[in-house]
Design an enzyme around this catalytic site. Sequence first.
Site, PDB file in Angstrom:
ATOM      1  N   ARG A  92     -89.509 -22.854  28.817  1.00 58.54           N
ATOM      2  CA  ARG A  92     -90.124 -21.722  28.220  1.00 58.54           C
ATOM      3  C   ARG A  92     -89.308 -20.679  28.067  1.00 58.54           C
ATOM      4  NH1 ARG A  92     -96.046 -19.856  29.890  1.00 58.54           N
ATOM      5  NH2 ARG A  92     -96.051 -19.111  27.815  1.00 58.54           N
ATOM      6  N   ASP A 240     -93.628 -10.469  31.924  1.00 60.10           N
ATOM      7  CA  ASP A 240     -92.676 -11.677  31.908  1.00 60.10           C
ATOM      8  C   ASP A 240     -91.368 -11.360  32.012  1.00 60.10           C
ATOM      9  OD1 ASP A 240     -95.401 -12.444  30.623  1.00 60.10           O
ATOM     10  OD2 ASP A 240     -94.597 -14.323  31.365  1.00 60.10           O
ATOM     11  N   LYS A 251     -97.965 -10.767  27.704  1.00 61.03           N
ATOM     12  CA  LYS A 251     -98.550 -11.662  26.786  1.00 61.03           C
ATOM     13  C   LYS A 251     -98.977 -11.221  25.428  1.00 61.03           C
ATOM     14  CE  LYS A 251     -99.951 -15.021  27.097  1.00 61.03           C
ATOM     15  NZ  LYS A 251     -98.955 -16.069  26.263  1.00 61.03           N
TER      16      LYS A 251
HETATM   17  O1  MRU Z   1     -98.369 -17.578  28.472  1.00 57.14           O
HETATM   18  P1  MRU Z   1     -98.884 -17.070  29.925  1.00 57.14           P
HETATM   19  O2  MRU Z   1    -100.216 -17.349  30.305  1.00 57.14           O
HETATM   20  O3  MRU Z   1     -97.824 -17.740  31.012  1.00 57.14           O
HETATM   21  O4  MRU Z   1     -98.454 -15.535  29.937  1.00 57.14           O
HETATM   22  C1  MRU Z   1     -98.660 -14.991  31.147  1.00 57.14           C
HETATM   23  C2  MRU Z   1     -98.427 -13.355  31.165  1.00 57.14           C
HETATM   24  O5  MRU Z   1     -98.312 -12.878  29.989  1.00 57.14           O
HETATM   25  C3  MRU Z   1     -98.595 -12.803  32.607  1.00 57.14           C
HETATM   26  O6  MRU Z   1     -99.390 -11.593  32.239  1.00 57.14           O
HETATM   27  C4  MRU Z   1     -97.375 -12.631  33.215  1.00 57.14           C
HETATM   28  O7  MRU Z   1     -96.786 -13.891  33.261  1.00 57.14           O
HETATM   29  C5  MRU Z   1     -97.498 -11.912  34.528  1.00 57.14           C
HETATM   30  S1  MRU Z   1     -98.214 -13.158  35.632  1.00 57.14           S
HETATM   31  C6  MRU Z   1     -98.052 -12.287  37.340  1.00 57.14           C
END
Ligand code: MRU
Length: 349
Positions: A92, A240, A251
């Site tokens: 990813r 992220d 997200k």
């Molecule tokens: O696609 P995902 O479910 O991995 O996205 C996760 C997020 O956007 C979270 O807000 C982020 O990774 C922070 S988790 C502490």
Amino acid sequence: MEETYLQSVKYDGEKLYILDQTKLPQVTEFLEIDNIEDVWDAIKQLKVRGAPAIGIAAAYGLVLGIKDSPENDFDSFYKFFKEKEDYLATSRPTAVNLFWALKRMNRRTKAESSKPVKEIKRLLEEEAHLIRQEDENVCSSIGQNALSLFEDGMTVLTHCNAGGIATARYGTALAPIYLAKERGMDIKVYADETRPLLQGARLTAWELMQAGIDVTLITDSMAAMVMQQGKVQAVIVGCDRVAANGDVANKIGTYGVALLAKAHNIPFYVAAPLSTIDLETKTGDEIPIEERAAEEITAGFGKSTAPEGVKVFNPAFDVTPHHLITAIITEKGIMRGNYSEELARLFEK
Ligand code: MRU
């Protein structure tokens, strides 16, 4: 020792156990993984997701990946290790914790180059454990720092899932909520459903309900009205990747929530462990944004909801510009204002 909380990634010395988050909330099931390919797949398919949890899974993925390497000289071991590192890095692109954890494992490998390969493998397992353990402490500190911004009786809105199962424990954005509960404070939560994969509905609402926290689920399009009606006093989200100027990838939909918060004069907080801050990425424009399969939108959870063959754009993340962010909360404290300077100072120390 049996843990008293749901640990989404755990390693017993032979197998990696990953809570399959795609099955929640209906089924709580752990995948038993003994090879690096299945770790790659679990990350790709969001069976393990959330930036810190992805980093932890990747570190253990490397441990599994190198277990059958040639054990003669360091150079051939390192070549083998690097191939596995590069492979996991393709799972990813957006959450920098993945690359942070892989680089950390790489640094440890090089630092131990004078030791026998067998010993290096043991030390790499130790490093993966450390990454997991440290994340637990980091999340606890983020929770304490963030809670200083909240008051008893408040209602906060969150987007996606930055909770315990997205980390080693406690979560980032949800850590202050858990801590508030422990301290007898009453903090209520609105959880955005989070289209298209419903991390807010499936994971955040589920996690918070399990902990006995007052949570109300809304669809993403309801956040504006909830704010207009004065129902929330703060927004807190995870992230992220934080760029050097304070722009934040999280997200998809987070940017919209930040704009709404600004329009309604509601503070917008980002909870970010240092492992999510990437000073090599200068601004949000440089953050690689993952695009995912069209079917996540046209046939989510197996039900067709769009005409066959329709054109689809499905970015999994968006970037919130730093000027919309009231504060970035890390394990080291709270940053406001000039993020470029404050972030640079944070890493100088
Ligand atoms: O696609 P995902 O479910 O991995 O996205 C996760 C997020 O956007 C979270 O807000 C982020 O990774 C922070 S988790 C502490």
